[in-house]
Design a protein around this motif. Structure first.
Motif, short mmCIF file in Angstrom:
data_model
loop_
_atom_site.label_atom_id
_atom_site.label_comp_id
_atom_site.label_asym_id
_atom_site.label_seq_id
_atom_site.Cartn_x
_atom_site.Cartn_y
_atom_site.Cartn_z
N PRO A 68 0.81 -1.23 0.00
CA PRO A 68 0.00 0.00 0.00
C PRO A 68 0.83 1.27 0.00
N LEU A 69 2.07 1.19 0.47
CA LEU A 69 2.96 2.36 0.53
C LEU A 69 4.11 2.14 -0.43
N ASN A 70 4.18 2.92 -1.52
CA ASN A 70 5.23 2.73 -2.50
C ASN A 70 6.51 3.45 -2.08
N THR A 71 7.51 3.39 -2.94
CA THR A 71 8.84 3.90 -2.59
C THR A 71 8.83 5.40 -2.36
N VAL A 72 8.19 6.15 -3.26
CA VAL A 72 8.17 7.61 -3.13
C VAL A 72 7.42 8.03 -1.86
N GLN A 73 6.34 7.35 -1.57
CA GLN A 73 5.58 7.66 -0.36
C GLN A 73 6.40 7.38 0.90
N LEU A 74 7.15 6.27 0.90
CA LEU A 74 8.02 5.96 2.04
C LEU A 74 9.15 6.98 2.17
N LEU A 75 9.63 7.49 1.05
CA LEU A 75 10.66 8.54 1.11
C LEU A 75 10.11 9.80 1.77
N TRP A 76 8.87 10.15 1.45
CA TRP A 76 8.25 11.31 2.07
C TRP A 76 8.03 11.06 3.56
N VAL A 77 7.62 9.86 3.92
CA VAL A 77 7.45 9.52 5.33
C VAL A 77 8.79 9.59 6.06
N ASN A 78 9.84 9.12 5.42
CA ASN A 78 11.18 9.19 6.03
C ASN A 78 11.63 10.64 6.20
N LEU A 79 11.25 11.49 5.25
CA LEU A 79 11.58 12.91 5.38
C LEU A 79 10.89 13.50 6.61
N ILE A 80 9.61 13.13 6.81
CA ILE A 80 8.89 13.58 8.00
C ILE A 80 9.58 13.07 9.26
N MET A 81 9.96 11.80 9.22
CA MET A 81 10.50 11.16 10.40
C MET A 81 11.90 11.67 10.74
N ASP A 82 12.79 11.71 9.75
CA ASP A 82 14.19 11.99 10.02
C ASP A 82 14.50 13.48 10.11
N THR A 83 13.94 14.26 9.20
CA THR A 83 14.31 15.68 9.14
C THR A 83 13.34 16.54 9.94
N LEU A 84 12.09 16.59 9.50
CA LEU A 84 11.12 17.46 10.16
C LEU A 84 10.81 16.97 11.57
N GLY A 85 10.69 15.65 11.75
CA GLY A 85 10.41 15.13 13.09
C GLY A 85 11.53 15.40 14.06
N LYS A 153 -8.26 4.10 -2.55
CA LYS A 153 -8.01 3.36 -1.31
C LYS A 153 -6.56 3.49 -0.88
N HIS A 154 -5.62 3.31 -1.81
CA HIS A 154 -4.20 3.40 -1.48
C HIS A 154 -3.82 4.84 -1.10
N THR A 155 -4.44 5.81 -1.76
CA THR A 155 -4.17 7.20 -1.40
C THR A 155 -4.66 7.50 0.01
N LEU A 156 -5.83 6.97 0.35
CA LEU A 156 -6.36 7.16 1.70
C LEU A 156 -5.44 6.52 2.74
N ILE A 157 -4.93 5.33 2.45
CA ILE A 157 -4.02 4.66 3.39
C ILE A 157 -2.77 5.50 3.59
N PHE A 158 -2.20 5.99 2.50
CA PHE A 158 -1.00 6.83 2.60
C PHE A 158 -1.29 8.11 3.37
N ASN A 159 -2.42 8.75 3.08
CA ASN A 159 -2.75 10.00 3.75
C ASN A 159 -3.02 9.78 5.24
N ALA A 160 -3.74 8.72 5.56
CA ALA A 160 -4.03 8.42 6.96
C ALA A 160 -2.75 8.07 7.71
N PHE A 161 -1.84 7.36 7.04
CA PHE A 161 -0.57 7.00 7.69
C PHE A 161 0.26 8.24 8.02
N VAL A 162 0.33 9.17 7.07
CA VAL A 162 1.07 10.41 7.32
C VAL A 162 0.41 11.23 8.42
N MET A 163 -0.92 11.31 8.40
CA MET A 163 -1.63 12.04 9.43
C MET A 163 -1.39 11.44 10.81
#
Length: 266
Positions: A68-85, A153-163
């Motif tokens: 459900p979470l592709n490579t680009v989406q995981l990169l954005w999540v990692n950016l939230i986690m490592d840099t902004l977080g 559905k996959h967009t909602l999963i990605f959006n909910a995960f980031v939220m």
């Protein structure tokens, strides 16, 4: 003492008070504990994101053959986690609550039992909710079982995960306290990071669909995403009422091993 102390005393000392004021010791202890606590907050936040993302993708890949979470989406999540977080949690100012803590020994684990409790509760919640959406989201959201419906559905999963990660940053601020919003307005960097992350997430979902392989979501699905994330706040408050043992888990699991080694040596 840095001013009145002799050179012999300075050379043999581990800490030198430059202004000869013992009140500076309190500031040093406060900021030292604050740095240590902020590192723990970031580690708890980082581990929660990693565990949840790993379990969701592995279980989905084994069960259905797609993630459900592709490579680009995981990169954005990692950016939230490592840099902004890291920027948001590392800039938390020291509080008086830190001075009521007991000193931490050298051999104490960096990840405490309290952090494990918070991590497991949040990661388990995210994994369960998002996997339910992954396997039954089409029926729950009443979407068409076609390419467009799967994309929504996959967009909602990605959006909910980031939220969930954005809202969980508030929980990571106070690993031990039930009320996680105390002093949040005193840290403009934290509020700026949260606002920037939300703004970027809206832009990604609504305008950068080709880059992240997502589609635009209606206001109702945005409400669903935010509702899933908001529930992490009362869940964290209830979870902090669960008592945890004072003895670190690493010591508990290492005792049988140590006994085995001791019996062999005998």
């Amino acid at each position: 003492m840095g001013i009145q102390g002799t050179e012999v005393a300075k050379e043999s000392s581990d800490i030198i008070i430059l202004d000869d004021n013992f009140a500076s010791v309190v500031k040093v202890v406060r900021w030292g504990r604050s740095v240590y606590a902020n590192i723990q907050k970031f580690i708890q936040f980082q581990l929660t994101v990693n565990v949840a993302a790993l379990v969701i993708n592995v279980v989905a890949a084994i069960s259905s053959g797609e993630v459900p979470l592709n490579t680009v989406q995981l990169l954005w999540v990692n950016l939230i986690m490592d840099t902004l977080g890291a920027l948001a949690l590392a800039t938390e100012p020291p509080t008086d609550h830190l001075m009521h803590r007991s000193p931490v020994g050298r051999r104490e684990p960096l990840v405490t039992n309290i952090m494990w409790r918070n991590l497991i509760i949040q990661a388990l919640y995210q994994v369960v909710v998002l996997l339910v959406l992954n396997f039954h989201g089409t029926n729950i959201l009443k979407l068409k079982n076609d390419e467009r419906g799967n994309a929504v559905k996959h967009t909602l999963i990605f959006n909910a995960f980031v939220m969930c990660q954005i809202f969980n940053e508030f929980n990571a601020r106070k690993p031990e306290e039930i009320y996680v919003f105390s002093g949040v307005t005193k840290n403009p960097i934290f509020m700026g990071v949260i606002g920037t992350t939300l703004l970027l997430q809206v832009m990604i979902i609504q305008f950068l669909g080709k880059f992240t392989s997502t589609v635009r979501l209606g206001w109702n699905l945005w409400v669903v995403s935010i509702s899933i994330a908001v529930f992490s706040w009362p869940l964290a408050m209830v979870g902090k009422l669960i008592p945890v043992p004072r003895t670190p888990l690493a010591r508990v699991f290492s005792k049988p091993y140590q006994r085995c080694i001791a019996s062999r040596n005998r």
